[in-house]
Design a protein around this motif. Structure first.
Motif, PDB file in Angstrom:
ATOM      1  N   GLY A  13      56.689 -29.567  55.332  1.00  0.00           N
ATOM      2  CA  GLY A  13      55.751 -28.706  56.028  1.00  0.00           C
ATOM      3  C   GLY A  13      54.449 -29.398  56.355  1.00  0.00           C
ATOM      4  O   GLY A  13      53.378 -28.775  56.357  1.00  0.00           O
ATOM      5  N   ILE A  14      54.529 -30.717  56.615  1.00  0.00           N
ATOM      6  CA  ILE A  14      53.347 -31.469  57.023  1.00  0.00           C
ATOM      7  C   ILE A  14      53.648 -32.173  58.344  1.00  0.00           C
ATOM      8  O   ILE A  14      54.813 -32.384  58.694  1.00  0.00           O
ATOM      9  CB  ILE A  14      52.912 -32.500  55.965  1.00  0.00           C
ATOM     10  N   THR A  15      52.611 -32.528  59.063  1.00  0.00           N
ATOM     11  CA  THR A  15      52.761 -33.213  60.344  1.00  0.00           C
ATOM     12  C   THR A  15      52.394 -34.685  60.172  1.00  0.00           C
ATOM     13  O   THR A  15      51.281 -35.001  59.748  1.00  0.00           O
ATOM     14  CB  THR A  15      51.856 -32.587  61.416  1.00  0.00           C
ATOM     15  N   ILE A  16      53.338 -35.559  60.474  1.00  0.00           N
ATOM     16  CA  ILE A  16      53.098 -36.993  60.382  1.00  0.00           C
ATOM     17  C   ILE A  16      52.291 -37.444  61.599  1.00  0.00           C
ATOM     18  O   ILE A  16      52.653 -37.154  62.738  1.00  0.00           O
ATOM     19  CB  ILE A  16      54.415 -37.784  60.308  1.00  0.00           C
ATOM     20  N   MET A  17      51.217 -38.179  61.343  1.00  0.00           N
ATOM     21  CA  MET A  17      50.328 -38.618  62.417  1.00  0.00           C
ATOM     22  C   MET A  17      50.406 -40.113  62.681  1.00  0.00           C
ATOM     23  O   MET A  17      49.786 -40.618  63.623  1.00  0.00           O
ATOM     24  CB  MET A  17      48.892 -38.220  62.097  1.00  0.00           C
ATOM     25  N   GLY A  18      51.158 -40.830  61.871  1.00  0.00           N
ATOM     26  CA  GLY A  18      51.309 -42.260  62.110  1.00  0.00           C
ATOM     27  C   GLY A  18      51.814 -42.982  60.881  1.00  0.00           C
ATOM     28  O   GLY A  18      51.900 -42.408  59.777  1.00  0.00           O
ATOM     29  N   PHE A  19      52.159 -44.237  61.067  1.00  0.00           N
ATOM     30  CA  PHE A  19      52.655 -45.091  59.996  1.00  0.00           C
ATOM     31  C   PHE A  19      51.995 -46.460  60.090  1.00  0.00           C
ATOM     32  O   PHE A  19      51.592 -46.902  61.171  1.00  0.00           O
ATOM     33  CB  PHE A  19      54.172 -45.303  60.125  1.00  0.00           C
ATOM     34  N   SER A  20      51.916 -47.143  58.966  1.00  0.00           N
ATOM     35  CA  SER A  20      51.487 -48.533  58.968  1.00  0.00           C
ATOM     36  C   SER A  20      52.224 -49.274  57.859  1.00  0.00           C
ATOM     37  O   SER A  20      52.945 -48.661  57.063  1.00  0.00           O
ATOM     38  CB  SER A  20      49.976 -48.645  58.728  1.00  0.00           C
ATOM     39  N   THR A  21      52.038 -50.581  57.821  1.00  0.00           N
ATOM     40  CA  THR A  21      52.474 -51.327  56.642  1.00  0.00           C
ATOM     41  C   THR A  21      51.760 -50.757  55.423  1.00  0.00           C
ATOM     42  O   THR A  21      50.672 -50.184  55.528  1.00  0.00           O
ATOM     43  CB  THR A  21      52.125 -52.822  56.788  1.00  0.00           C
ATOM     44  N   GLY A  22      52.374 -50.908  54.274  1.00  0.00           N
ATOM     45  CA  GLY A  22      51.719 -50.502  53.037  1.00  0.00           C
ATOM     46  C   GLY A  22      51.291 -51.722  52.234  1.00  0.00           C
ATOM     47  O   GLY A  22      50.881 -51.603  51.082  1.00  0.00           O
ATOM     48  N   GLY A  23      51.402 -52.889  52.864  1.00  0.00           N
ATOM     49  CA  GLY A  23      51.118 -54.131  52.150  1.00  0.00           C
ATOM     50  C   GLY A  23      52.376 -54.629  51.466  1.00  0.00           C
ATOM     51  O   GLY A  23      53.161 -53.847  50.921  1.00  0.00           O
ATOM     52  N   ILE A  68      52.452 -62.168  40.488  1.00  0.00           N
ATOM     53  CA  ILE A  68      53.743 -62.827  40.714  1.00  0.00           C
ATOM     54  C   ILE A  68      54.166 -62.567  42.159  1.00  0.00           C
ATOM     55  O   ILE A  68      54.542 -61.440  42.514  1.00  0.00           O
ATOM     56  CB  ILE A  68      54.823 -62.300  39.742  1.00  0.00           C
ATOM     57  N   GLN A  69      54.129 -63.594  43.001  1.00  0.00           N
ATOM     58  CA  GLN A  69      54.358 -63.416  44.434  1.00  0.00           C
ATOM     59  C   GLN A  69      55.852 -63.445  44.747  1.00  0.00           C
ATOM     60  O   GLN A  69      56.443 -64.493  44.947  1.00  0.00           O
ATOM     61  CB  GLN A  69      53.624 -64.485  45.249  1.00  0.00           C
ATOM     62  N   VAL A  70      56.442 -62.244  44.799  1.00  0.00           N
ATOM     63  CA  VAL A  70      57.880 -62.125  45.071  1.00  0.00           C
ATOM     64  C   VAL A  70      58.169 -61.541  46.452  1.00  0.00           C
ATOM     65  O   VAL A  70      59.315 -61.598  46.915  1.00  0.00           O
ATOM     66  CB  VAL A  70      58.585 -61.274  43.981  1.00  0.00           C
ATOM     67  N   ASN A  71      57.159 -60.938  47.099  1.00  0.00           N
ATOM     68  CA  ASN A  71      57.324 -60.401  48.467  1.00  0.00           C
ATOM     69  C   ASN A  71      58.575 -59.519  48.577  1.00  0.00           C
ATOM     70  O   ASN A  71      59.324 -59.604  49.535  1.00  0.00           O
ATOM     71  CB  ASN A  71      57.435 -61.542  49.483  1.00  0.00           C
ATOM     72  N   TYR A  72      58.762 -58.648  47.601  1.00  0.00           N
ATOM     73  CA  TYR A  72      60.051 -57.973  47.523  1.00  0.00           C
ATOM     74  C   TYR A  72      60.166 -56.709  48.393  1.00  0.00           C
ATOM     75  O   TYR A  72      61.281 -56.246  48.664  1.00  0.00           O
ATOM     76  CB  TYR A  72      60.395 -57.646  46.061  1.00  0.00           C
ATOM     77  N   MET A  73      59.042 -56.176  48.839  1.00  0.00           N
ATOM     78  CA  MET A  73      59.164 -54.906  49.562  1.00  0.00           C
ATOM     79  C   MET A  73      57.882 -54.560  50.313  1.00  0.00           C
ATOM     80  O   MET A  73      56.792 -54.936  49.901  1.00  0.00           O
ATOM     81  CB  MET A  73      59.479 -53.782  48.569  1.00  0.00           C
ATOM     82  N   ASP A  74      58.041 -53.855  51.425  1.00  0.00           N
ATOM     83  CA  ASP A  74      56.933 -53.174  52.092  1.00  0.00           C
ATOM     84  C   ASP A  74      57.392 -51.743  52.294  1.00  0.00           C
ATOM     85  O   ASP A  74      58.212 -51.455  53.164  1.00  0.00           O
ATOM     86  CB  ASP A  74      56.605 -53.842  53.435  1.00  0.00           C
ATOM     87  N   THR A  75      56.901 -50.842  51.475  1.00  0.00           N
ATOM     88  CA  THR A  75      57.361 -49.450  51.544  1.00  0.00           C
ATOM     89  C   THR A  75      56.769 -48.701  52.735  1.00  0.00           C
ATOM     90  O   THR A  75      57.173 -47.583  53.032  1.00  0.00           O
ATOM     91  CB  THR A  75      56.991 -48.662  50.267  1.00  0.00           C
ATOM     92  N   GLY A  76      55.793 -49.326  53.403  1.00  0.00           N
ATOM     93  CA  GLY A  76      55.141 -48.640  54.504  1.00  0.00           C
ATOM     94  C   GLY A  76      54.170 -47.584  54.006  1.00  0.00           C
ATOM     95  O   GLY A  76      54.136 -47.237  52.820  1.00  0.00           O
ATOM     96  N   ARG A  77      53.386 -47.081  54.910  1.00  0.00           N
ATOM     97  CA  ARG A  77      52.385 -46.056  54.593  1.00  0.00           C
ATOM     98  C   ARG A  77      52.457 -44.967  55.654  1.00  0.00           C
ATOM     99  O   ARG A  77      52.652 -45.255  56.834  1.00  0.00           O
ATOM    100  CB  ARG A  77      50.991 -46.675  54.549  1.00  0.00           C
ATOM    101  N   VAL A  78      52.304 -43.726  55.222  1.00  0.00           N
ATOM    102  CA  VAL A  78      52.413 -42.586  56.116  1.00  0.00           C
ATOM    103  C   VAL A  78      51.104 -41.800  56.114  1.00  0.00           C
ATOM    104  O   VAL A  78      50.469 -41.622  55.068  1.00  0.00           O
ATOM    105  CB  VAL A  78      53.612 -41.691  55.718  1.00  0.00           C
ATOM    106  N   PHE A  79      50.690 -41.338  57.299  1.00  0.00           N
ATOM    107  CA  PHE A  79      49.455 -40.575  57.475  1.00  0.00           C
ATOM    108  C   PHE A  79      49.843 -39.180  57.954  1.00  0.00           C
ATOM    109  O   PHE A  79      50.638 -39.036  58.892  1.00  0.00           O
ATOM    110  CB  PHE A  79      48.552 -41.264  58.499  1.00  0.00           C
TER     111      PHE A  79
END
Length: 326
Positions: free
Chosen positions: A140-150, A230-241
């Motif tokens: 019941g929310i409106t998504i306004m955009g996405f970005s990388t989450g780091g 520890i630099q493993v670069n295992y994931m970018d889950t993204g970010r939601v607005f």
């Protein structure tokens, strides 16, 4: 680059309402926007820009208050606050959305996106539309955009050079089924804790480490209690607005456009700020006393590989191939 997703959101929001009552546009509007990161984090920087842009464009008719550093609670609290309308707008990692909308679990699989550009292309396209529709229906929310989450790494109280050294370590994770499974495969004991409690948990030894981006490691001063990055670069889950749809619907058409345009500008700023800060963060961490560790990455990749057989994302495995084809 302007996000195509914001245009879709604007069209959907316009369809939610008809003409506003006379005088509605002149009424004072207050917007509370919440997130869990520091003011200097890319998200904090972007949301401060949102405040500036919206208040300027509305000539002060809209007042924006940005709540940084989990001032209104953890990620789950922010999502529920926006659901209820107690908070008008917010942002979390996509992983935090999973307990509310399982379709987001595709974002918690390791080594899916090559880089931020591939993630942004997927989220500006069909994947973003699909997740946006699911969030509107189920949360019941409106998504306004996405970005990388780091790009997510492991931060630890002890040095880790190989995945075998993860065995038995208590690692703070988000309450995200995919991430929890990944850390079990790494041999660790995943321990979901709200981000606002991570510093204390590391300091007291409740957990031995955590998983987050190096940006959050530095901006939230976690390097003080988890010295090794520890630099493993295992994931970018993204970010939601996201925003409360009833709040958007009550805005006059002019104010609604100002808010949507302001968030589009903020999301683009946040995307660029993540990239800029990630390029600088290793040197920053080192200058503050943190130690960047480059482990045997292949050992982590091999350990995580079985998740693709054990874990089927709610949207189905076909989506993984669609992402990889982009």
């Amino acid at each position: 680059m302007k996000t195509k997703f914001a245009l879709i959101v604007f069209a959907l929001v316009l369809g939610l309402v008809g003409l506003m009552p006379t005088g509605q546009a002149a009424a004072a509007v207050e917007i509370k926007v919440a997130h869990v990161n520091a003011k200097t984090h890319p998200v904090g920087v972007g949301l401060e820009l949102f405040k500036t842009e919206v208040e300027k464009a509305s000539k002060g008719a809209i007042k924006v208050k940005v709540f940084h550093s989990a001032a209104l609670g953890g990620a789950g609290d922010i999502i529920q606050g926006v659901q209820l309308g107690n908070i008008q707008m917010g942002t979390t990692t996509c992983g935090a959305m999973i307990p509310f909308c399982p379709e987001f679990d595709i974002m918690s699989l390791p080594f899916v996106f090559r880089d931020e550009a591939q993630l942004h292309k997927a989220m500006d396209g069909e994947l973003g539309k699909t997740l946006g529709a699911a969030a509107q229906k189920k949360v019941g929310i409106t998504i306004m955009g996405f970005s990388t989450g780091g790009i997510r790494q492991i931060e630890s109280r002890t040095k880790i050079m190989n995945v075998s050294e993860m065995k038995g370590l208590k690692i703070r994770t988000m309450n995200d089924p995919g991430i929890i499974e990944v850390f079990k495969l790494f041999g660790a004991i995943p321990t979901p804790i709200s981000f606002g409690e991570v510093y204390t948990a590391l300091q007291s030894g409740v957990v031995d480490g955590c998983e987050t981006s190096f940006i959050s490691w530095v901006k939230s001063r976690l390097y003080e209690v988890a010295k090794y990055g520890i630099q493993v670069n295992y994931m970018d889950t993204g970010r939601v607005f996201f925003a409360n749809p009833k709040f958007l619907a009550k805005l006059s058409p002019e104010n609604r456009k100002i808010v949507v345009d302001g968030m589009t500008t903020a999301v683009n700023k946040i995307r660029n700020e993540y990239i800029t800060q990630q390029q600088q963060i290793a040197a920053k961490a080192t200058s503050l006393g943190g130690v960047i560790v480059h482990p045997d990455l292949e050992s982590f990749r091999k350990a995580a590989a079985p998740i693709y057989d054990k874990f089927t994302p709610t949207l189905g495995k076909a989506w993984l191939q669609k992402i990889r084809n982009n």
